[in-house]
Design an enzyme around this catalytic site. Structure first.
Site, PDB file in Angstrom:
ATOM      1  N   LYS A 260       0.801  -1.057   0.175  1.00  0.00           N
ATOM      2  CA  LYS A 260       0.028  -0.086  -0.077  1.00  0.00           C
ATOM      3  C   LYS A 260       0.831   1.341  -0.104  1.00  0.00           C
ATOM      4  CE  LYS A 260      -4.270  -1.567   1.810  1.00  0.00           C
ATOM      5  NZ  LYS A 260      -4.971  -1.410   0.724  1.00  0.00           N
ATOM      6  N   ARG A 335     -10.787 -10.409  -3.219  1.00  0.00           N
ATOM      7  CA  ARG A 335     -11.545 -11.036  -3.931  1.00  0.00           C
ATOM      8  C   ARG A 335     -11.103 -12.424  -4.290  1.00  0.00           C
ATOM      9  NH1 ARG A 335     -10.625  -6.415  -8.372  1.00  0.00           N
ATOM     10  NH2 ARG A 335     -10.663  -5.130  -6.667  1.00  0.00           N
TER      11      ARG A 335
HETATM   12  N1  BES Z   1      -8.719  -3.692   1.811  1.00  0.00           N
HETATM   13  C1  BES Z   1      -8.606  -3.045   0.637  1.00  0.00           C
HETATM   14  C2  BES Z   1      -9.656  -1.978   0.508  1.00  0.00           C
HETATM   15  C3  BES Z   1     -10.127  -0.843   1.509  1.00  0.00           C
HETATM   16  C4  BES Z   1      -9.821   0.513   1.348  1.00  0.00           C
HETATM   17  C5  BES Z   1     -10.747  -1.327   2.643  1.00  0.00           C
HETATM   18  C6  BES Z   1     -10.098   1.257   2.319  1.00  0.00           C
HETATM   19  C7  BES Z   1     -11.011  -0.194   3.592  1.00  0.00           C
HETATM   20  C8  BES Z   1     -10.812   0.897   3.444  1.00  0.00           C
HETATM   21  C9  BES Z   1      -8.518  -3.812  -0.744  1.00  0.00           C
HETATM   22  O1  BES Z   1      -7.882  -5.190  -0.220  1.00  0.00           O
HETATM   23  C10 BES Z   1      -7.673  -2.996  -1.513  1.00  0.00           C
HETATM   24  O2  BES Z   1      -6.454  -2.833  -1.365  1.00  0.00           O
HETATM   25  N2  BES Z   1      -8.146  -2.987  -2.653  1.00  0.00           N
HETATM   26  C11 BES Z   1      -7.675  -2.248  -3.707  1.00  0.00           C
HETATM   27  C12 BES Z   1      -8.125  -2.789  -5.102  1.00  0.00           C
HETATM   28  C13 BES Z   1      -7.157  -2.152  -6.115  1.00  0.00           C
HETATM   29  C14 BES Z   1      -5.731  -2.800  -5.926  1.00  0.00           C
HETATM   30  C15 BES Z   1      -7.768  -2.922  -7.457  1.00  0.00           C
HETATM   31  C16 BES Z   1      -8.096  -0.782  -3.867  1.00  0.00           C
HETATM   32  O3  BES Z   1      -9.157  -0.545  -3.564  1.00  0.00           O
HETATM   33  O4  BES Z   1      -7.277   0.050  -3.975  1.00  0.00           O
HETATM   34 ZN    ZN Z   2      -5.879  -5.019  -0.328  1.00  0.00          ZN
END
Ligand code: BES
Ligand code: ZN
Ligand code: ZN
Length: 484
Positions: A260, A335
């Site tokens: 992240k 997912r």
């Molecule tokens: N856990 C995150 C999403 C999330 C964001 C949860 C904010 C709670 C608060 C998820 O696993 C994620 O990282 N999603 C990515 C997907 C992308 C890489 C396609 C995202 O939303 O950036």
């Molecule tokens: Zn994630």
């Protein structure tokens, strides 16, 4: 767990502090106030200075006044919000026991008000070593007279609010303590306490089942994954085919090798199991209150880390259902684990499957922190019922389409699917991915916007929100009222 004990009483004992739920229909003359006090109350009502406090020295009487709204569900939410103000006052005055009396024109207002009070009184003090005693809320008991809520309602509400507070606890627990195994053990303990049956698959079993998605995400972790199945199958169930609830159980999401980007985006990723926790805690409330509905909960769990053997962008993973996924971003891990759980749900021949997950940041871009996204291929009747439940408990759902064209974004050059779909419509493409693993009426809830409260406001206290529990409970409770 909730720090409030709800107690049903025939009448409000003398000398107990009382919160009156009031609106323009309230008959002040009957509440035992002196004429002088009634004058004062009328003056405060006219000035809209709420809540009104009458300090009798040996007890407080608080008048929590709110406006009636044409939409009943908004009036109910006003009740919950007003309750939070009263709780603040009671704690300020170090009151430990207070009664709630519904003097308003809204039936069942005491239910909503007590929800607001109990949820506003929640605290997570487990890790405070020095000042816990000092900052601890004084309020411990709420008395509910039977003309405001029946004894049965009081007990039901206690179980439901306990479930929400357990959910908040589990979200607030730090990842150093709460591994996937630990989370599964918590579900097991909740099953024992409430009566649902729990089965936990360990890593060996998950390997033997070839749950490729869950195993791929787990590869960068030091700790093994778990796959928990919770079953509530009462003899008097109104449904023969179960309703299956599936929840994302990422106990911490670093993003994996697609780490992240910093600037706080990882700080609250211990909330990434909020969906799994909502499922487990909803089952707890359903079982505790013995709702006559056959419900199964499934929670795949692991952390997502960039360890030595972590899955990498470019990997192709064979999933539990035999299809292949090209991983192009290891941060789209939810997912991957949910896909396996959704395929697994097929064997139950479910009447309906609902999954709930903190799935995408895109969901938050769409609706801010005011609602969750809903995507559904279930019959309209089911979709409408879930949305309606969302309004009733004020955990609102905004529906997004599952148009077939979005699936094009998930096509891979070399595998059946890829796990990311580009910058547009991220919450929908994630749902389209999941849909590929379903073969039954299905609804998907993206709760990323609401799992974590950055700021506290009224009964929505800061940090883990516990959202989803009351939503599922309401939906299942209403299902219990239909015979087939
Ligand atoms: N856990 C995150 C999403 C999330 C964001 C949860 C904010 C709670 C608060 C998820 O696993 C994620 O990282 N999603 C990515 C997907 C992308 C890489 C396609 C995202 O939303 O950036
Ligand atoms: Zn994630
Ligand atoms: Zn995640």
């Amino acid at each position: 767990m909730s720090n409030i004990h709800l107690k049903s009483v025939a009448q409000i004992p003398q000398n107990t502090s009382v919160v009156y739920i009031a609106d323009s229909h309230t008959a002040w003359e009957h509440l035992g106030f002196t004429e002088e006090q009634q004058e004062f109350i009328k003056h405060q009502v006219a000035a809209e200075a709420f809540p009104i406090v009458i300090n009798d020295y040996h007890r407080l009487r608080i008048i929590s006044y709110f406006k009636r709204e044409p939409d009943l569900y908004i009036a109910h939410e006003n009740c919950r919000i007003a309750a939070a103000d009263s709780v603040q006052l009671l704690n300020k005055y170090k009151v430990d026991e207070a009664a709630v009396s519904n003097e308003s024109s809204i039936p069942n207002a005491a239910w909503y008000f007590t929800e607001g009070m109990t949820l506003a009184n929640y605290q997570f003090l487990k890790y405070r070593t020095k000042d816990a005693g000092k900052i601890k809320n004084s309020l411990k008991t709420i008395l509910l007279p039977e003309d405001s809520a029946t004894a049965a309602e009081t007990e039901e509400l206690q179980h439901l609010l306990d479930a929400v507070c357990i959910a908040r606890d589990l979200i607030n627990e730090p990842p150093v303590y709460q591994t996937a195994q630990h989370l599964a053990a918590e579900f097991q303990a909740m099953g024992k306490k409430s009566g649902f049956k729990t089965t936990v698959f360990d890593k060996k079993k998950i390997e033997s089942l070839k749950m490729g998605g869950l195993l791929a995400v787990n590869r960068g972790s030091m700790d093994p994954p778990t796959f928990t199945i919770m079953e509530w199958k009462p003899k008097n169930a109104v449904n023969q085919q179960p309703i299956v609830l599936v929840g994302k159980g990422i106990v911490f999401d670093t993003g994996g090798l697609s780490l992240k980007p910093t600037l706080n985006s990882m700080d609250f990723m211990k909330c990434d199991m909020a969906g799994g926790v909502a499922v487990g805690c909803a089952l707890y409330a359903i079982a505790k209150n013995k709702l006559p509905v056959y419900v199964i909960g499934i929670v795949p769990a692991t952390d997502n880390r960039p360890g030595e053997n972590a899955y990498v962008p470019g990997d192709v993973i064979t999933m539990y259902n035999g299809s292949t996924v090209e991983v192009l971003n290891t941060d789209a891990e939810g997912r991957m684990i949910l896909a396996d759980a959704l395929s697994y749900a097929q064997q139950y021949n479910p009447e309906l499957v609902i999954d709930i997950a903190t799935l995408t940041g895109a969901a938050t871009y769409a609706v801010g922190s005011q609602g969750m996204l809903l995507m559904s291929n279930a019959p309209r009747r089911e979709t409408k019922a879930l949305k309606q439940s969302g309004l009733e408990v004020y955990e609102r759902l905004v529906e997004m389409p599952l148009w077939r064209e979005y699936l094009d974004q998930m096509k891979s050059d070399i595998a059946d699917l890829k796990n990311v779909g580009g910058s547009e419509a991220g919450a929908i493409t994630a749902a389209k991915f999941l849909e590929c693993f379903t073969g039954y009426p299905w609804m998907h809830i993206d709760m990323a916007p609401v799992a974590w409260n950055m700021q506290g406001k009224n009964y929505r206290v800061k940090n883990g929100s516990g959202k989803g529990v009351r939503l599922f409970y309401q939906f299942i409770k209403k299902r219990a009222q239909q015979t087939q």
